[in-house]
Write a protein that holds these residues in place. Structure first.
Motif, PDB file in Angstrom:
ATOM      1  N   UNK A  21     -12.505  36.579 -78.549  1.00 29.92           N
ATOM      2  CA  UNK A  21     -13.527  36.582 -77.507  1.00 29.92           C
ATOM      3  C   UNK A  21     -13.071  37.346 -76.277  1.00 29.92           C
ATOM      4  N   UNK A  22     -14.027  37.894 -75.547  1.00 34.88           N
ATOM      5  CA  UNK A  22     -13.737  38.615 -74.307  1.00 34.88           C
ATOM      6  C   UNK A  22     -13.828  37.631 -73.152  1.00 34.88           C
ATOM      7  N   UNK A  23     -12.695  37.154 -72.688  1.00 35.36           N
ATOM      8  CA  UNK A  23     -12.698  36.178 -71.609  1.00 35.36           C
ATOM      9  C   UNK A  23     -13.022  36.876 -70.286  1.00 35.36           C
ATOM     10  N   UNK A  24     -13.722  36.161 -69.419  1.00 41.59           N
ATOM     11  CA  UNK A  24     -14.298  36.762 -68.219  1.00 41.59           C
ATOM     12  C   UNK A  24     -13.673  36.275 -66.921  1.00 41.59           C
ATOM     13  N   UNK A  25     -12.512  35.658 -66.975  1.00 44.96           N
ATOM     14  CA  UNK A  25     -11.848  35.226 -65.741  1.00 44.96           C
ATOM     15  C   UNK A  25     -11.674  36.427 -64.803  1.00 44.96           C
ATOM     16  N   UNK A  26     -12.030  36.236 -63.533  1.00 39.85           N
ATOM     17  CA  UNK A  26     -11.915  37.307 -62.559  1.00 39.85           C
ATOM     18  C   UNK A  26     -13.135  38.200 -62.467  1.00 39.85           C
ATOM     19  N   UNK A  27     -14.140  37.943 -63.297  1.00 40.76           N
ATOM     20  CA  UNK A  27     -15.381  38.719 -63.259  1.00 40.76           C
ATOM     21  C   UNK A  27     -16.434  37.995 -62.419  1.00 40.76           C
ATOM     22  N   UNK A  28     -17.457  38.733 -62.020  1.00 42.05           N
ATOM     23  CA  UNK A  28     -18.636  38.160 -61.399  1.00 42.05           C
ATOM     24  C   UNK A  28     -19.772  38.182 -62.406  1.00 42.05           C
ATOM     25  N   UNK A  29     -20.459  37.055 -62.542  1.00 46.31           N
ATOM     26  CA  UNK A  29     -21.663  36.987 -63.360  1.00 46.31           C
ATOM     27  C   UNK A  29     -22.866  37.123 -62.439  1.00 46.31           C
ATOM     28  N   UNK A  30     -23.747  38.044 -62.752  1.00 44.75           N
ATOM     29  CA  UNK A  30     -24.969  38.250 -61.977  1.00 44.75           C
ATOM     30  C   UNK A  30     -26.155  37.864 -62.845  1.00 44.75           C
ATOM     31  N   UNK A  31     -26.986  36.986 -62.328  1.00 50.94           N
ATOM     32  CA  UNK A  31     -28.184  36.602 -63.067  1.00 50.94           C
ATOM     33  C   UNK A  31     -29.167  37.760 -63.080  1.00 50.94           C
ATOM     34  N   UNK A  32     -29.655  38.091 -64.274  1.00 47.62           N
ATOM     35  CA  UNK A  32     -30.684  39.118 -64.371  1.00 47.62           C
ATOM     36  C   UNK A  32     -32.019  38.563 -63.881  1.00 47.62           C
ATOM     37  N   UNK A  33     -32.882  39.426 -63.351  1.00 45.80           N
ATOM     38  CA  UNK A  33     -34.217  38.956 -62.968  1.00 45.80           C
ATOM     39  C   UNK A  33     -34.914  38.289 -64.156  1.00 45.80           C
ATOM     40  N   UNK A  34     -35.576  37.173 -63.896  1.00 41.17           N
ATOM     41  CA  UNK A  34     -36.266  36.473 -64.965  1.00 41.17           C
ATOM     42  C   UNK A  34     -35.337  35.737 -65.903  1.00 41.17           C
ATOM     43  N   UNK A  35     -34.187  35.266 -65.409  1.00 45.11           N
ATOM     44  CA  UNK A  35     -33.229  34.584 -66.265  1.00 45.11           C
ATOM     45  C   UNK A  35     -33.822  33.321 -66.894  1.00 45.11           C
ATOM     46  N   UNK A 107      -2.203  32.192 -49.212  1.00 46.03           N
ATOM     47  CA  UNK A 107      -1.994  30.750 -49.097  1.00 46.03           C
ATOM     48  C   UNK A 107      -2.025  30.163 -50.501  1.00 46.03           C
ATOM     49  N   UNK A 108      -1.211  29.147 -50.724  1.00 44.35           N
ATOM     50  CA  UNK A 108      -1.213  28.490 -52.022  1.00 44.35           C
ATOM     51  C   UNK A 108      -0.747  27.058 -51.905  1.00 44.35           C
ATOM     52  N   UNK A 109      -1.386  26.180 -52.651  1.00 41.33           N
ATOM     53  CA  UNK A 109      -0.990  24.784 -52.715  1.00 41.33           C
ATOM     54  C   UNK A 109      -0.521  24.438 -54.118  1.00 41.33           C
ATOM     55  N   UNK A 110      -0.229  23.186 -54.329  1.00 44.02           N
ATOM     56  CA  UNK A 110       0.316  22.751 -55.614  1.00 44.02           C
ATOM     57  C   UNK A 110      -0.654  23.015 -56.764  1.00 44.02           C
ATOM     58  N   UNK A 111      -1.956  22.907 -56.510  1.00 40.21           N
ATOM     59  CA  UNK A 111      -2.943  23.065 -57.571  1.00 40.21           C
ATOM     60  C   UNK A 111      -3.738  24.359 -57.460  1.00 40.21           C
ATOM     61  N   UNK A 112      -3.249  25.311 -56.690  1.00 36.79           N
ATOM     62  CA  UNK A 112      -3.915  26.601 -56.567  1.00 36.79           C
ATOM     63  C   UNK A 112      -3.713  27.416 -57.837  1.00 36.79           C
ATOM     64  N   UNK A 113      -4.786  28.047 -58.307  1.00 34.21           N
ATOM     65  CA  UNK A 113      -4.661  28.943 -59.450  1.00 34.21           C
ATOM     66  C   UNK A 113      -5.027  30.358 -59.010  1.00 34.21           C
ATOM     67  N   UNK A 114      -4.280  31.327 -59.500  1.00 34.27           N
ATOM     68  CA  UNK A 114      -4.567  32.721 -59.191  1.00 34.27           C
ATOM     69  C   UNK A 114      -5.691  33.215 -60.091  1.00 34.27           C
ATOM     70  N   UNK A 115      -6.619  33.956 -59.504  1.00 36.66           N
ATOM     71  CA  UNK A 115      -7.735  34.529 -60.265  1.00 36.66           C
ATOM     72  C   UNK A 115      -7.703  36.037 -60.026  1.00 36.66           C
ATOM     73  N   UNK A 116      -7.195  36.774 -60.983  1.00 41.77           N
ATOM     74  CA  UNK A 116      -7.037  38.217 -60.829  1.00 41.77           C
ATOM     75  C   UNK A 116      -8.365  38.872 -60.504  1.00 41.77           C
TER      76      UNK A 116
END
Length: 203
Positions: A21-35, A107-116
């Motif tokens: 599968x093509x994982x989408x972490x770090x991408x933006x999802x845009x709703x198409x008109x008429x979703x 900035x980062x805390x104990x539960x911060x996750x990096x999102x490329x």
């Protein structure tokens, strides 16, 4: 290894690659008109986690009515201090009372996750306390709620019309108001959203 076994191995590798599968972490999802789902009209969702177990995204295209950052901090028992009174975003329909902060990587805390491509995500109260005290991330968005998909669910949705994906864009995330992010994200891809067919969709 015989030629036939080598060919079979290459064929198997090709099939495995096709099924990955093509994982989408770090991408933006845009709703198409008429979703077709009013919860996601003109939605812009920053996908922060996407793997074989499911996906989590934070909506960044709509503000929460009637509450700002300082008011939210006060509701949580945090003295707002140096925090500017910016908007609080509608992060999604799941757990709408739970807070998340998309922010820069300084900035980062104990539960911060990096999102490329996006920065980082923190869902614990320590980042809000840091913001109030003036020692938090230099750039951030605060949202309530999130969009969630179970195992394979987002992959199935992406196979149907309704969503368009773009790369994470920190200028759009952090430098533009929520109400222009949907249109700006399409325009960054060279697409005028006014020209999109509300019945077509794309993934």
């Amino acid at each position: 290894m015989t030629v036939s076994r080598l060919a079979a191995g290459l064929a198997e590798e090709h099939l495995i690659g096709m099924e990955t599968p093509c994982f989408l972490s770090g991408k933006l999802l845009l709703a198409m008109p008429g979703i077709g789902d009013p919860r996601f009209e003109r939605a812009v969702i920053a996908i922060c986690v996407h793997d074989e177990n499911g996906a989590v995204g934070i909506g960044i295209g709509h503000q929460r009515a009637g509450i700002g950052v300082r008011g939210l901090l006060e509701q949580l028992g945090i003295e707002p201090g140096e925090a500017p009174d910016g908007p609080v975003l509608h992060g999604g329909p799941v757990e709408p009372g739970r807070g998340f902060v998309l922010h820069s990587e300084d900035w980062g805390g104990q539960d911060t996750i990096k999102v490329t491509g996006i920065g980082a995500l923190t869902g614990t109260i320590d980042v809000l306390k840091a913001i109030a005290e003036g020692r938090g991330p230099s750039r951030y968005l605060i949202a309530l709620g999130y969009a969630g998909w179970g195992e394979g669910q987002l992959d199935e949705e992406m196979a149907r019309p309704g969503w368009f994906t773009t790369d994470g864009n920190q200028e759009i995330l952090f430098d533009m108001p929520a109400e222009v992010r949907w249109e700006a994200s399409f325009k960054a891809e060279g697409i005028d959203p006014r020209m999109l067919d509300s019945g077509a969709g794309a993934a």
